[in-house]
Design a protein around this motif. Sequence first.
Motif, short mmCIF file in Angstrom:
data_model
loop_
_atom_site.label_atom_id
_atom_site.label_comp_id
_atom_site.label_asym_id
_atom_site.label_seq_id
_atom_site.Cartn_x
_atom_site.Cartn_y
_atom_site.Cartn_z
N ALA A 85 0.83 -1.21 0.00
CA ALA A 85 0.00 0.00 0.00
C ALA A 85 0.87 1.25 0.00
O ALA A 85 0.53 2.25 -0.66
N PHE A 86 1.99 1.20 0.70
CA PHE A 86 2.90 2.35 0.73
C PHE A 86 3.41 2.67 -0.67
O PHE A 86 3.40 3.84 -1.10
N ARG A 87 3.86 1.65 -1.39
CA ARG A 87 4.39 1.87 -2.74
C ARG A 87 3.30 2.39 -3.66
O ARG A 87 3.54 3.30 -4.46
N PHE A 88 2.11 1.82 -3.56
CA PHE A 88 1.01 2.21 -4.44
C PHE A 88 0.59 3.65 -4.21
O PHE A 88 0.44 4.44 -5.16
N ILE A 89 0.41 4.04 -2.95
CA ILE A 89 -0.08 5.38 -2.62
C ILE A 89 0.94 6.46 -2.94
O ILE A 89 0.61 7.50 -3.51
N ASN A 90 2.19 6.21 -2.60
CA ASN A 90 3.19 7.28 -2.68
C ASN A 90 3.92 7.37 -4.01
O ASN A 90 4.47 8.42 -4.34
N TYR A 91 3.93 6.29 -4.78
CA TYR A 91 4.66 6.32 -6.06
C TYR A 91 3.74 6.24 -7.27
O TYR A 91 4.17 6.57 -8.38
N ASN A 92 2.51 5.85 -7.07
CA ASN A 92 1.60 5.68 -8.20
C ASN A 92 0.73 6.90 -8.44
O ASN A 92 -0.01 6.95 -9.41
N PHE A 93 0.80 7.90 -7.54
CA PHE A 93 -0.08 9.06 -7.66
C PHE A 93 0.70 10.37 -7.67
O PHE A 93 0.19 11.40 -7.25
N LEU A 94 1.92 10.32 -8.15
CA LEU A 94 2.77 11.51 -8.16
C LEU A 94 2.20 12.62 -9.03
O LEU A 94 2.31 13.80 -8.71
N ASP A 95 1.58 12.24 -10.15
CA ASP A 95 1.06 13.24 -11.08
C ASP A 95 -0.46 13.36 -11.01
O ASP A 95 -1.08 13.96 -11.88
N CYS A 96 -1.06 12.78 -9.98
CA CYS A 96 -2.52 12.82 -9.84
C CYS A 96 -2.90 13.92 -8.85
O CYS A 96 -2.08 14.44 -8.09
N SER A 97 -4.18 14.25 -8.86
CA SER A 97 -4.68 15.26 -7.92
C SER A 97 -4.64 14.70 -6.51
O SER A 97 -4.70 13.49 -6.30
N PRO A 98 -4.56 15.57 -5.50
CA PRO A 98 -4.55 15.09 -4.11
C PRO A 98 -5.83 14.35 -3.75
O PRO A 98 -5.82 13.46 -2.90
N ASN A 99 -6.93 14.70 -4.39
CA ASN A 99 -8.19 14.00 -4.11
C ASN A 99 -8.11 12.54 -4.54
O ASN A 99 -8.65 11.65 -3.87
N THR A 100 -7.44 12.29 -5.67
CA THR A 100 -7.29 10.91 -6.14
C THR A 100 -6.45 10.10 -5.16
O THR A 100 -6.76 8.95 -4.86
N LYS A 101 -5.40 10.71 -4.66
CA LYS A 101 -4.56 10.03 -3.67
C LYS A 101 -5.36 9.76 -2.40
O LYS A 101 -5.26 8.68 -1.80
N TYR A 102 -6.16 10.71 -1.98
CA TYR A 102 -6.99 10.53 -0.79
C TYR A 102 -7.99 9.40 -1.00
O TYR A 102 -8.26 8.61 -0.09
N GLN A 103 -8.57 9.32 -2.21
CA GLN A 103 -9.50 8.23 -2.52
C GLN A 103 -8.81 6.88 -2.44
O GLN A 103 -9.38 5.90 -1.97
N ALA A 104 -7.55 6.84 -2.90
CA ALA A 104 -6.79 5.59 -2.84
C ALA A 104 -6.57 5.16 -1.39
O ALA A 104 -6.70 3.98 -1.04
N ILE A 105 -6.20 6.12 -0.55
CA ILE A 105 -5.98 5.81 0.87
C ILE A 105 -7.26 5.29 1.51
O ILE A 105 -7.26 4.27 2.21
N THR A 106 -8.37 5.96 1.25
CA THR A 106 -9.66 5.54 1.81
C THR A 106 -10.03 4.15 1.32
O THR A 106 -10.47 3.29 2.10
N ALA A 107 -9.85 3.90 0.02
CA ALA A 107 -10.21 2.59 -0.55
C ALA A 107 -9.36 1.48 0.05
O ALA A 107 -9.89 0.40 0.39
N LEU A 108 -8.06 1.70 0.20
CA LEU A 108 -7.19 0.65 0.74
C LEU A 108 -7.44 0.41 2.22
O LEU A 108 -7.30 -0.72 2.70
N ARG A 109 -7.82 1.43 2.95
CA ARG A 109 -8.18 1.22 4.36
C ARG A 109 -9.40 0.29 4.47
O ARG A 109 -9.44 -0.60 5.32
N ILE A 110 -10.36 0.50 3.58
CA ILE A 110 -11.55 -0.36 3.58
C ILE A 110 -11.18 -1.77 3.13
O ILE A 110 -11.61 -2.77 3.73
N LEU A 111 -10.38 -1.86 2.07
CA LEU A 111 -10.01 -3.16 1.54
C LEU A 111 -9.26 -4.00 2.58
O LEU A 111 -9.58 -5.17 2.81
N TYR A 112 -8.26 -3.41 3.22
CA TYR A 112 -7.47 -4.17 4.20
C TYR A 112 -8.26 -4.44 5.48
O TYR A 112 -7.99 -5.42 6.17
#
Length: 503
Positions: A60-87
């Motif tokens: 999750a660390f690699r996905f959140i911090n390296y996969n969203f470098l060029d994305c909006s902060p909202n997209t990164k926040y959505q990823a964090i929320t989604a992975l918290r639910i998934l795990y």
Amino acid sequence: MILIEEADTRQNIYYKYLVDKDSREKTLLKTVEITCETSTRQKVEYSILYDSNMNPIKDAFRFINYNFLDCSPNTKYQAITALRILYSFLELFDLDLRELTDDNINLLKCFLRGYSPRGNLVTVNLNTDRSNSTINTYLAMFRRYTGFLNIENCNLHKISPITTKTFMYGADILVEKNTYVHNERVNESKTVPMYISIDEYKKVLAVIAKDYTIREECIVKLMYEGGLRIGEVLGLTIEDVQSGFYKNQDTKETKKIAFVYTRNRVTDKDYQLAKNLEKPKNRRAYITKTYKQGTGKTSIDISLYDKIMEYVDIFHNPNSYIKNNEDEDEFEVEDSILEYDFFNEILNPEIKEEYKIKKKNDKSLELFKQNLGKYAKTDIVDKKANTDKNGFPILENNSYIFINKVGKPLNIISWNKIIREILEKSGLDVDKNKREHNLNHRFRHGHAMFLVKVLKYTSQQVADRLRQKSSKSAEKYFRPTDDDRATAHDGFSKSLEDALKEL
């Protein structure tokens, strides 16, 4: 039977119970809480997810911090929320992401929805009800994550071809399109939160005037009268609220007006971000053309500007006054009872007995100063606009406007509790056990409905005022209530009756 519930604190804490079929007694089997912390290294902020045993989740660390470098902060926040639910789901049911079956995914969708059909061996009863559209959004993020991890043959990626008939070139043509097997069917009509009517807004202001402070008044007015989102309000700094003079093109009259600028800063937390705007990765971004062009600008009434400045003068002053407490060595005063009347309580030497006030004690004063300088202080992004004609800075230091009693920026969790309490005291409907509506967004919708119903704005004008990308985006804000429909019908009936009389 297995029962999954969510903590009443709504902090993404889940409980797994074994329920006795006859006695209905619950035995706690497991408590799951996936937390997210941030850490800054070399001026770069990283988000770290931890499981219930406080072990970092490396994938999750690699996905959140390296996969969203060029994305909006909202997209990164959505990823964090989604992975918290998934795990959380994976921990609750002791599942491996790489071995999810179709049944597992169906259970995951129940978990996302917040409830499960009757008769299931597993009963899901959470605080949040999610729509099919929202579930599909989460599933899309899960697919993106499993794709990032190169998990082959993941059942989340199953595709089913669907043949539909469409009329093209003068004939019916069969068209085959692909869809994900586990996606939920979505109705095209998109519902939006209820809106605050003018009468309801008056009730809210009355409650605030009676039981709350100028801070709550400013925040609510910025949402309702300015149309700002709550994140944009909490992210406002002193630099972002400015006044000036303009000439009315029709009357040629010169008038003072105020503006609020919405923009993101390096220091912003997720809940302070302005939607659809770039979050700068470093302070050099402030001078770029992309960042400057992305800044939003909204006009507000000059009286609201004056009230915000009044709030800053009082609440940001380390020597400000607070309500007298029984124990003068304590600083435990609830935000909701900090009531200020600028003229009567502070400037008037003949203060009424029931409004006994005192200065902060030495201990609380030092804490306030430290927090204000460490946590509330932020960047000045427009150096040129903040310089007078002689080249001297107009604003020496910048800080977030809305703070709590100890000098830190007001956070969304604290504010949500306050606004819920205000709406309840105002007699407005709020979600009791299930979260279905964004209480703060009701004010923005109220602003939009006022533009449409009272000022007769077109959808394009509404979009411009709400800083939407297109008029179609603004159309979703029109959500008439039953009273609106009944009023419209009365108008139609009266017009029809008058027309028939003329005939």
